[in-house]
Write an enzyme that holds these catalytic residues in place. Structure first.
Site, PDB file in Angstrom:
ATOM      1  N   TYR A   1     -74.195  29.336  86.497  1.00  0.00           N
ATOM      2  CA  TYR A   1     -75.094  30.203  85.312  1.00  0.00           C
ATOM      3  C   TYR A   1     -74.021  30.905  84.346  1.00  0.00           C
ATOM      4  CZ  TYR A   1     -78.275  33.229  82.983  1.00  0.00           C
ATOM      5  OH  TYR A   1     -79.225  33.773  82.059  1.00  0.00           O
TER       6      TYR A   1
ATOM      7  N   LYS B   1     -72.810  30.175  80.577  1.00  0.00           N
ATOM      8  CA  LYS B   1     -72.916  31.182  79.513  1.00  0.00           C
ATOM      9  C   LYS B   1     -71.704  31.735  78.902  1.00  0.00           C
ATOM     10  CE  LYS B   1     -77.532  31.420  79.634  1.00  0.00           C
ATOM     11  NZ  LYS B   1     -78.567  31.230  78.478  1.00  0.00           N
TER      12      LYS B   1
ATOM     13  N   ASP C   1     -89.816  22.971  72.891  1.00  0.00           N
ATOM     14  CA  ASP C   1     -89.840  23.640  74.411  1.00  0.00           C
ATOM     15  C   ASP C   1     -90.626  22.358  74.969  1.00  0.00           C
ATOM     16  OD1 ASP C   1     -90.706  25.320  76.675  1.00  0.00           O
ATOM     17  OD2 ASP C   1     -90.127  26.809  75.270  1.00  0.00           O
TER      18      ASP C   1
HETATM   19  N1  LIG Z   1     -84.378  37.209  81.780  1.00  0.00           N
HETATM   20  C1  LIG Z   1     -83.182  37.387  81.987  1.00  0.00           C
HETATM   21  O1  LIG Z   1     -82.674  38.314  82.819  1.00  0.00           O
HETATM   22  C2  LIG Z   1     -82.104  36.978  81.147  1.00  0.00           C
HETATM   23  C3  LIG Z   1     -80.765  37.499  81.088  1.00  0.00           C
HETATM   24  C4  LIG Z   1     -79.502  36.925  80.540  1.00  0.00           C
HETATM   25  C5  LIG Z   1     -79.916  35.926  79.592  1.00  0.00           C
HETATM   26  N2  LIG Z   1     -81.230  35.264  79.740  1.00  0.00           N
HETATM   27  C6  LIG Z   1     -81.421  34.056  78.962  1.00  0.00           C
HETATM   28  O2  LIG Z   1     -82.607  34.255  77.928  1.00  0.00           O
HETATM   29  C7  LIG Z   1     -83.126  32.638  77.580  1.00  0.00           C
HETATM   30  C8  LIG Z   1     -84.458  33.088  77.603  1.00  0.00           C
HETATM   31  O3  LIG Z   1     -84.971  33.222  79.104  1.00  0.00           O
HETATM   32  P1  LIG Z   1     -86.215  34.142  79.439  1.00  0.00           P
HETATM   33  O4  LIG Z   1     -85.597  34.987  80.341  1.00  0.00           O
HETATM   34  O5  LIG Z   1     -86.980  34.224  78.301  1.00  0.00           O
HETATM   35  O6  LIG Z   1     -86.882  32.998  80.250  1.00  0.00           O
HETATM   36  P2  LIG Z   1     -88.163  32.142  80.105  1.00  0.00           P
HETATM   37  O7  LIG Z   1     -88.196  31.146  81.479  1.00  0.00           O
HETATM   38  O8  LIG Z   1     -89.310  32.915  79.947  1.00  0.00           O
HETATM   39  O9  LIG Z   1     -87.680  31.372  78.883  1.00  0.00           O
HETATM   40  C9  LIG Z   1     -87.084  30.089  78.871  1.00  0.00           C
HETATM   41  C10 LIG Z   1     -87.860  29.179  77.874  1.00  0.00           C
HETATM   42  O10 LIG Z   1     -87.148  27.837  77.629  1.00  0.00           O
HETATM   43  C11 LIG Z   1     -87.913  26.749  77.848  1.00  0.00           C
HETATM   44  N3  LIG Z   1     -87.333  25.924  78.797  1.00  0.00           N
HETATM   45  C12 LIG Z   1     -86.807  25.825  80.132  1.00  0.00           C
HETATM   46  N4  LIG Z   1     -86.405  24.642  80.394  1.00  0.00           N
HETATM   47  C13 LIG Z   1     -86.519  23.748  79.437  1.00  0.00           C
HETATM   48  C14 LIG Z   1     -86.153  22.540  79.270  1.00  0.00           C
HETATM   49  N5  LIG Z   1     -85.448  21.740  80.025  1.00  0.00           N
HETATM   50  N6  LIG Z   1     -86.497  21.962  77.787  1.00  0.00           N
HETATM   51  C15 LIG Z   1     -87.003  22.624  76.910  1.00  0.00           C
HETATM   52  N7  LIG Z   1     -87.331  23.704  77.086  1.00  0.00           N
HETATM   53  C16 LIG Z   1     -87.043  24.641  78.283  1.00  0.00           C
HETATM   54  C17 LIG Z   1     -89.204  27.539  78.855  1.00  0.00           C
HETATM   55  O11 LIG Z   1     -90.421  26.464  78.701  1.00  0.00           O
HETATM   56  C18 LIG Z   1     -89.141  28.776  78.301  1.00  0.00           C
HETATM   57  O12 LIG Z   1     -90.131  28.729  76.936  1.00  0.00           O
HETATM   58  C19 LIG Z   1     -82.414  31.928  78.442  1.00  0.00           C
HETATM   59  O13 LIG Z   1     -81.295  31.240  77.885  1.00  0.00           O
HETATM   60  C20 LIG Z   1     -81.954  32.690  79.561  1.00  0.00           C
HETATM   61  O14 LIG Z   1     -80.716  32.280  80.210  1.00  0.00           O
HETATM   62  C21 LIG Z   1     -82.295  35.593  80.259  1.00  0.00           C
END
Ligand SMILES: NC(=O)c1ccc[n+]([C@@H]2O[C@H](COP(=O)([O-])OP(=O)(O)OC[C@H]3O[C@@H](n4cnc5c(N)ncnc54)[C@H](O)[C@@H]3O)[C@@H](O)[C@H]2O)c1
Length: 257
Positions: free
Chosen positions: A153, A157, A32
């Protein structure tokens, strides 16, 4: 117990996956850019390659699971969306495949239920899947207006989900599995700063399992599915896009599966 590598395991969905795996007694290595066991920016080529080398150096005898979860949301710049959401996931999966193979491991990638919505640009999906160099895609993405980040986005995905399905048979031939989870809107740091208007738009179609509650899914609901798919309980599941969206996909596309 197994050895699992996760990306984006510091906050949100990834942090809960990490906790659950640790509770089950597994070793977890979190890549991360903040507070990771290995801190690196996975949106860069150098960052990804150094992470792959670090994991291979640390676990030369193999790993049991890889969870490619790091991602940014639909308000990030187009270049970061393509490089982190798409390229970092597939590069980590390909780069760590040889050490997953050693233990007949599996990979789970976090996609999104937006892969079926109208913002997906199939021309961008095809560009990502075409094998065109990342450098050229980045040049192209530089000219995409920021207002189209939501399309970047969902397209990033969508390409990811298709890639998983395309490669799944060849992974299985090598004794491995690869699957993807497609979450709906979930309460995490990624969504916590949404304005009321953005939240209204996100809830235009209410989540069936939250009907009448005007709320998103909980991160633990997504994490449960990721941990399940990465476990031996899911030994018969490969190449699947598992929607964890409270029933939105079934509501909107009841006849398609
Ligand atoms: N939250 C939602 O509604 C949602 C919906 C669909 C998909 N997602 C997907 O779920 C996954 C997790 O997202 P989340 O909602 O837990 O958000 P979040 O922001 O809490 O988690 C993202 C994680 O990725 C890390 N990260 C971000 N950019 C980075 C980089 N450049 N290099 C290394 N690490 C990096 C962050 O530090 C964090 O730990 C993502 O792939 C997101 O697209 C989330």
């Amino acid at each position: 117990m197994g050895i699992y590598v996760i990306t984006g395991g510091t906050t949100g969905i990834g942090a809960i996956v990490r906790e659950q795996l640790l509770e089950q007694g597994h070793e977890v290595f979190n890549i991360d850019y903040k507070d990771g066991d290995y801190c690196v920016d996975l949106s860069t080529h150098e960052g990804r390659e150094s992470a792959i080398s670090a994991v291979i150096g640390k676990y030369p005898d193999g790993i049991d699971g890889l969870i490619c979860n790091a991602g940014v949301g639909p308000t990030a710049p187009p270049r970061v969306i393509f490089s982190l959401n798409y390229y970092s996931s597939i590069r980590l999966a390909e780069g760590l495949r040889p050490i997953l193979k050693k233990k007949k491991g599996n990979c789970v990638i976090t996609s999104s239920n937006s892969i079926t919505n109208m913002t997906v640009r199939l021309d961008w999906v095809n560009m990502l899947l075409s094998g065109m160099s990342e450098e050229r895609v980045m040049d192209f993405a530089q000219d995409i207006p920021r207002e189209q980040s939501a399309s970047c986005y969902s397209s990033s995905k969508h390409a990811l989900a298709r890639w998983v399905r395309r490669v799944s048979a060849s992974w299985a031939v090598d004794g491995m599995r690869i699957n993807t989870v497609a979450p709906g809107n979930t309460t995490t740091p990624m969504t916590k700063n949404l304005t009321e208007a953005q939240k209204d738009a996100a809830l235009l179609i209410p989540i069936p399992t939250r009907y009448g509650q005007r709320e998103f899914l909980d991160a633990v609901e997504i994490a449960n599915a990721i941990v399940f798919l990465s476990s031996k309980l899911a030994s018969g599941i490969n190449g699947v896009v598992l929607f964890v969206d409270g029933g939105i996909d079934a509501l909107l596309r009841s006849e398609r599966f």
